[in-house]
Design a protein around this motif. Structure first.
Motif, PDB file in Angstrom:
ATOM      1  N   SER A  46       0.814  -1.215   0.000  1.00 59.87           N
ATOM      2  CA  SER A  46       0.000   0.000   0.000  1.00 59.87           C
ATOM      3  C   SER A  46       0.848   1.266   0.000  1.00 59.87           C
ATOM      4  N   THR A  78      -2.302  -3.367   0.589  1.00 57.44           N
ATOM      5  CA  THR A  78      -2.381  -3.545   2.039  1.00 57.44           C
ATOM      6  C   THR A  78      -1.001  -3.804   2.609  1.00 57.44           C
ATOM      7  N   LEU A  79      -0.849  -3.578   3.884  1.00 59.48           N
ATOM      8  CA  LEU A  79       0.374  -3.933   4.596  1.00 59.48           C
ATOM      9  C   LEU A  79       0.322  -5.402   4.974  1.00 59.48           C
ATOM     10  N   GLU A 113       1.257  -6.880   7.662  1.00 58.22           N
ATOM     11  CA  GLU A 113       0.766  -7.050   9.022  1.00 58.22           C
ATOM     12  C   GLU A 113      -0.757  -6.958   9.083  1.00 58.22           C
ATOM     13  N   ASP A 114      -1.322  -5.990   8.366  1.00 57.37           N
ATOM     14  CA  ASP A 114      -2.774  -5.824   8.353  1.00 57.37           C
ATOM     15  C   ASP A 114      -3.462  -6.976   7.622  1.00 57.37           C
ATOM     16  N   THR A 155      -2.385 -10.057   7.396  1.00 59.96           N
ATOM     17  CA  THR A 155      -2.343 -11.215   8.305  1.00 59.96           C
ATOM     18  C   THR A 155      -3.498 -11.136   9.299  1.00 59.96           C
ATOM     19  N   GLN A 156      -3.667  -9.979   9.904  1.00 56.16           N
ATOM     20  CA  GLN A 156      -4.728  -9.806  10.897  1.00 56.16           C
ATOM     21  C   GLN A 156      -6.106  -9.915  10.263  1.00 56.16           C
ATOM     22  N   GLU A 157      -6.265  -9.357   9.068  1.00 55.37           N
ATOM     23  CA  GLU A 157      -7.558  -9.419   8.371  1.00 55.37           C
ATOM     24  C   GLU A 157      -7.964 -10.863   8.094  1.00 55.37           C
ATOM     25  N   ASP A 181      -8.877 -12.689  11.450  1.00 55.85           N
ATOM     26  CA  ASP A 181     -10.118 -12.151  12.017  1.00 55.85           C
ATOM     27  C   ASP A 181     -11.339 -12.586  11.209  1.00 55.85           C
ATOM     28  N   THR A 200       5.066 -12.874   9.157  1.00 53.73           N
ATOM     29  CA  THR A 200       4.112 -12.478  10.189  1.00 53.73           C
ATOM     30  C   THR A 200       3.253 -13.697  10.505  1.00 53.73           C
TER      31      THR A 200
END
Length: 165
Positions: free
Chosen positions: A57, A95-96, A98-99, A101-103, A106, A141
Motif C-alpha cells: 500500500s 495492504t500492509l 501485518e494488516d 495477516t490480521q484481516e 479475524d 508475520t
C-alpha cells in the motif's frame, strides 16, 4: 511497437490486482465459508503453501506471499478450495502485510466454527527488492487463535508439521 497497447494492459493488470478493493469482504466470505461439510476429524487441517500476490500500500508494487493456513475443526470442515479463494480475493488490494495477516485470521475466526486457527505469512516485497536497501529478504508475520494461542503443545505440533515438508 512493443508498447502499443501497454497502457490498456497496465490498467487491466491493476484492475485484476485490486479486484478485492471494493468488494464487501464480509458477505463474500460468509457466502464462500458457509459451504462446510460435516466431519468427525479432530486433527489439524493445514494448507500450504497458499501462493498469492498483493500490492504494497506504500508503493503499489507486488508482494509475493506463501501462506500456511491451519485450523482444527469442531464438527464441520471447509472445502480446501474455499479457503484459498477467500485468501486470494482478500489479497487483491493494496495492504500492509501485518494488516493482511490480521484481516485473514479475524475474518476466518468470525465465520468458521473451529477449535483454533493459525496462519503464517511469508512475503517477498518487490518494493524492498527494487528500492532503498535493495533487499530480497522474506518478511514473516503470524497470527493464532483458540487452541493455537492457548496451548503451547498444539502450536509446537503445527510448527513441527510445517517444518517437516
Amino acid at each position: 511497437p512493443n508498447i502499443v497497447g501497454t497502457p490498456a494492459r497496465h490498467v487491466k493488470t491493476m484492475r485484476e490486482l485490486t479486484r478485492g478493493q471494493n468488494i464487501d469482504a464480509e458477505s463474500v466470505i460468509r457466502e464462500d465459508l458457509a459451504k462446510v461439510f460435516p466431519t468427525h476429524y479432530k486433527g489439524m487441517i493445514i494448507l500450504e503453501p497458499i501462493r498469492c500476490i498483493s500490492l504494497c500500500s506504500h508503493h503499489l508494487l507486488p508482494i509475493e506471499y506463501e501462506i500456511v493456513f491451519g485450523y482444527i475443526p469442531k464438527d464441520k470442515s471447509l472445502g480446501f478450495s474455499k479457503i484459498i479463494k477467500v485468501i486470494k480475493l482478500l489479497a487483491a488490494k493494496p495492504t500492509l502485510q501485518e494488516d493482511f495477516t490480521q484481516e485473514i485470521i479475524d475474518n476466518f475466526h468470525s465465520v468458521l466454527d473451529h477449535k483454533g486457527i493459525m496462519i503464517i505469512f511469508r512475503g517477498k516485497h518487490d518494493c524492498m527488492i527494487l528500492r532503498g536497501e535493495k533487499s530480497d529478504n522474506i518478511n514473516t508475520t503470524s497470527a493464532f487463535k483458540g487452541v493455537f494461542k492457548d496451548e503451547e503443545k498444539t502450536r509446537v505440533e503445527f510448527l513441527s508439521l510445517i517444518k517437516s515438508r
